[in-house]
Design an enzyme around this catalytic site. Sequence first.
Site, PDB file in Angstrom:
ATOM      1  N   LEU A  87       0.821  -1.216   0.000  1.00  0.00           N
ATOM      2  CA  LEU A  87       0.000   0.000   0.000  1.00  0.00           C
ATOM      3  C   LEU A  87       0.856   1.268   0.000  1.00  0.00           C
ATOM      4  O   LEU A  87       0.557   2.242   0.700  1.00  0.00           O
ATOM      5  CB  LEU A  87      -0.964   0.016   1.203  1.00  0.00           C
ATOM      6  CG  LEU A  87      -2.034  -1.082   1.243  1.00  0.00           C
ATOM      7  CD1 LEU A  87      -2.878  -0.967   2.498  1.00  0.00           C
ATOM      8  CD2 LEU A  87      -2.908  -1.038   0.009  1.00  0.00           C
ATOM      9  N   CYS A  88       1.939   1.233  -0.769  1.00  0.00           N
ATOM     10  CA  CYS A  88       2.792   2.427  -0.885  1.00  0.00           C
ATOM     11  C   CYS A  88       3.078   2.722  -2.361  1.00  0.00           C
ATOM     12  O   CYS A  88       4.200   3.068  -2.726  1.00  0.00           O
ATOM     13  CB  CYS A  88       4.078   2.249  -0.082  1.00  0.00           C
ATOM     14  SG  CYS A  88       4.941   0.693  -0.334  1.00  0.00           S
ATOM     15  N   GLY A  89       2.080   2.539  -3.199  1.00  0.00           N
ATOM     16  CA  GLY A  89       2.224   2.872  -4.620  1.00  0.00           C
ATOM     17  C   GLY A  89       3.221   1.960  -5.316  1.00  0.00           C
ATOM     18  O   GLY A  89       3.259   0.750  -5.096  1.00  0.00           O
TER      19      GLY A  89
END
Length: 322
Positions: A87-89
């Site tokens: 969930l950090c691109g």
Amino acid sequence: MPSLKEIKGRIASVNSTRKITSAMKMVASSKLHHAQVAIQNMLPYETMLEHILKSFLAAEAEAQTIYDQERDVKRVALVVFSSNSSLCGGFNSNVIKMMMNAVKELTDAIGPENVEVYPIGRKVAEKARKLGYNVKCDLADLVDHPNVKQCIDLAMELGERFAKGEIDKVELIYHHFKSAGSQILTHKTFLPIDIETELQADHERDLTSNVATKKAQDYLKKHSRTREVKQDEVKPLNDNFIVEPDMHTVLSLLIPKMGHLMLYTALLDSVASEHAARMVAMQTATDNADELLRQLNLQYNKSRQQAITSELLDIVGGSVNN
């Protein structure tokens, strides 16, 4: 056309997701602040060590040790930094892609058995093992709890193996943290240490802002005070240093410390970049949820108005017939 109940259910679902992404964005922002403070605490040591090395090299141009001498490359170690969670691109995918390209190039040149991977982060460790790479260690705990001692231990292990000739080159792959909105994917040589290149590297960082959106970044560029970074030319304190006990011993202590600093700095940069990337990703997800809620509310109001109109028409039509 979906019913009013279905639209209302979707609105509730998107609202719940928006609360989660908004909370994750605030948590990432807080962690980013702590990561920036850690970098700020490291910078005085980095500045002083660079000043000492620059001054020393300005007086002794021929100074060399085993750690800055290049040789034929037959075995290479890659130290790759990633995160432990998602969930950090594109933070992890970009690092993994660069690692795969580097391993492919080295494999074509020296063979797969001569390429070692030191993963720092669960995501890159899992991918490296899945691809069948020669993984040497597991340092996933360093990402959650950055530790100077473990970085020094790893740097000393790599330095000893380099000095013994077990590996001929060590490379780092990580994100250099420049600001909350800019993280630069970096691939550079750790050993042998190129002192001149490392001392001339771009160490400029914005550690004062957690603003990550493009609109806010553009606003800060236009309205913030301009910073003039003055890099004074370092001159030796004397034309002739008195070195005790001897030149080789002094450099053998200073240059490994430079290596320890490079590894610890790469870790702090990677951790700060991860939190910045997660903050941007969660901010984008929250903005998308807001836009989706606007569209769903509009659709709900239209459907509700259409239902009311249909009921009124039925009532009016029934009264006319009677």
